[in-house]
Write an enzyme that holds these catalytic residues in place. Structure first.
Site, mmCIF file in Angstrom:
data_model
loop_
_atom_site.group_PDB
_atom_site.id
_atom_site.type_symbol
_atom_site.label_atom_id
_atom_site.label_comp_id
_atom_site.label_asym_id
_atom_site.label_seq_id
_atom_site.Cartn_x
_atom_site.Cartn_y
_atom_site.Cartn_z
ATOM 1 N N ARG A 173 0.844 -1.184 0.000
ATOM 2 C CA ARG A 173 0.000 0.000 0.000
ATOM 3 C C ARG A 173 0.887 1.245 0.000
ATOM 4 O O ARG A 173 1.907 1.300 0.699
ATOM 5 C CB ARG A 173 -0.920 0.017 1.237
ATOM 6 C CG ARG A 173 -2.032 -1.010 1.189
ATOM 7 C CD ARG A 173 -3.065 -0.682 0.122
ATOM 8 N NE ARG A 173 -4.185 -1.617 0.097
ATOM 9 C CZ ARG A 173 -4.240 -2.696 -0.672
ATOM 10 N NH1 ARG A 173 -3.202 -2.994 -1.460
ATOM 11 N NH2 ARG A 173 -5.300 -3.473 -0.657
ATOM 12 N N GLU A 183 -4.723 6.696 -5.486
ATOM 13 C CA GLU A 183 -4.848 5.901 -6.696
ATOM 14 C C GLU A 183 -6.237 6.049 -7.310
ATOM 15 O O GLU A 183 -7.225 5.853 -6.597
ATOM 16 C CB GLU A 183 -4.564 4.424 -6.387
ATOM 17 C CG GLU A 183 -3.165 4.173 -5.885
ATOM 18 C CD GLU A 183 -2.887 2.726 -5.517
ATOM 19 O OE1 GLU A 183 -1.723 2.390 -5.279
ATOM 20 O OE2 GLU A 183 -3.850 1.927 -5.466
ATOM 21 N N HIS A 188 -0.154 -0.168 -9.977
ATOM 22 C CA HIS A 188 -0.841 -1.146 -9.119
ATOM 23 C C HIS A 188 -1.233 -2.399 -9.901
ATOM 24 O O HIS A 188 -2.392 -2.827 -9.897
ATOM 25 C CB HIS A 188 -2.071 -0.516 -8.461
ATOM 26 C CG HIS A 188 -2.451 -1.195 -7.173
ATOM 27 N ND1 HIS A 188 -2.965 -0.515 -6.090
ATOM 28 C CD2 HIS A 188 -2.393 -2.501 -6.792
ATOM 29 C CE1 HIS A 188 -3.215 -1.363 -5.107
ATOM 30 N NE2 HIS A 188 -2.864 -2.574 -5.520
#
Length: 317
Positions: free
Chosen positions: A234, A263, A284
Site C-alpha cells: 500500500r 490511486e 498497481h
C-alpha cells in the site's frame, strides 16, 4: 439472487465473469461507480461485489434487500463491517490469489535493475555490439542476486512467495518482526536490524494505523545507501516526500513502487513529477496476472456459493 458488480474495470477486460453469473439469477456489471450512483445501482441487489467502492453505514442502512457483500480484494477498509453486522449483512473477502503474481513482479523488477536487462538489449539494438573491438560489449556492469540480503516486511502469502523465489536465487532472506515489538519471534529479526542489514527491502504488510509512514525519513536514513526498496503493498506505508528526498540525496540507491498513497494519482503527484532516474513506478498491477485475476473470480464464486449454502467461507462479519 440478484447481484451487482460496482467496479468491474478493476479487472482486465480479458477476464471472464461467467462463473459468478452461474451463482446468481442476474448480474449487473458497471465499469465504475461514483458515490452518488451507489444507492441507485444497489437498491434491488441482494449481493454487492465491490473492490474499491465505499459502502458506508449510511448507504447500507438504505438497502433492505442486501444480504451479502463480496469484496473482490483482501483489504476491507472500504466497507463498514460493524454496520453490516448490525444489519445482518454478510461480508466476505478473498486472499491467497496473488502470491505468484506479486513474487514474479518483484523479481522481474529486481532482475531489470541488477541484470540491466533493458540496457543490454538496447545496446545490441543500437548496433553497439557490431562496432565492438572485442567479442562482447560490456556496457553497464550487472550484479548477481546470489548472496544479497532480502528483507521482507509482512510475511503472509505474498511475503512467503517472494521468499521462496529469493531462496532459489541463493539470497539471504530476513523476515521482519513487527516494528516496536517487545519480543522477536523465532525465525524473525528486529525491524531496525533488518532495515540496516538488507540490500533489498520488499514491503508486503497491510496498511494500518501502525504501518502508515512505516518507511519514513528516519528509516530511510538507516538503510544502506546501496539498498533497493520495493513496495507492492500500500502506498501509505511510505512517507512519499521523505522517499523523494532520500532518492535525490542518494541515501538509498533505487526504489520500485507499484502503489501510491492516492490511486489513481494526479499527474502532479510528487513521485510522478519528480522524474528521478532511480525511481520506477507502475500502476498497481503486481497482483494482476491473468491467472491471479481468475483465481480471485473463482474465490468470489465460491464465497457466493458458500453463503447460499449457509456456510461462513471467508466471512468478515
Amino acid at each position: 439472487m440478484r447481484a451487482v458488480f460496482l467496479d468491474k474495470d478493476t479487472f482486465s477486460s480479458a477476464i471472464d465473469f461467467s462463473i459468478i453469473e452461474q451463482q446468481v439469477t442476474k448480474l449487473n456489471c458497471y465499469a465504475k461507480t461514483s458515490p452518488a450512483e451507489v444507492l441507485t445501482r444497489c437498491l434491488d441487489a441482494e449481493i454487492i461485489i465491490t473492490n474499491k467502492v465505499q459502502l458506508t453505514a449510511e448507504i447500507l442502512s438504505t438497502l433492505p434487500k442486501l444480504k451479502l457483500i463480496c469484496i473482490s480484494a483482501t483489504g476491507y477498509n472500504n466497507v463498514d463491517i460493524g454496520a453490516a453486522r448490525d444489519l445482518n449483512i454478510a461480508v466476505t473477502n478473498v486472499s491467497g490469489y496473488a502470491g505468484q503474481s506479486v513474487a514474479q513482479y518483484v523479481f522481474a523488477q529486481l532482475l531489470e535493475y541488477f541484470q540491466q536487462t533493458s540496457h543490454h538489449n538496447n545496446n545490441t539494438a543500437q548496433g553497439l555490439w557490431s562496432t565492438s573491438a572485442a567479442f562482447c560489449y560490456h556496457g553497464n556492469g550487472f550484479s548477481e542476486l546470489a548472496g544479497k540480503t532480502l528483507g521482507i516486511i509482512g510475511y503472509g502469502n505474498l511475503g512467503k512467495a517472494v521468499a521462496a523465489i529469493a531462496q532459489a536465487f541463493n539470497m539471504q532472506v530476513l523476515i521482519s518482526e513487527r516494528p516496536k515489538a517487545t519480543a522477536v519471534r523465532t525465525g524473525r529479526i528486529a525491524f531496525d536490524k533488518l532495515i540496516a542489514q538488507a540490500d533489498i527491502i520488499s514491503l508486503h504488510c497491510p496498511q494500518t494505523a501502525e504501518t502508515e509512514n512505516l518507511i519514513n525519513a528516519e528509516v530511510l536514513s538507516t538503510m544502506k545507501n546501496t539498498a533497493v526498496l520495493i513496495n507492492t503493498a500500500r502506498g501509505a506505508l511510505i512517507d512519499e516526500l521523505a522517499l523523494v528526498t532520500a532518492l535525490k540525496n542518494k541515501e538509498i540507491s533505487y526504489a520500485v513502487l507499484d502503489v501510491l498513497s492516492q490511486e489513481p494519482p494526479p499527474a502532479e503527484h510528487i513521485l510522478l513529477s519528480s522524474k528521478l532516474d532511480n525511481l520506477k513506478v507502475t500502476a498497481h498491477i503486481a497482483w494482476a496476472s491473468i491467472e491471479a485475476q481468475m483465481r480471485l473470480i473463482n474465490l468470489l464464486s465460491e464465497n457466493i456459493s458458500a453463503f447460499k449454502q449457509g456456510e461462513r467461507l471467508n466471512r468478515l462479519d
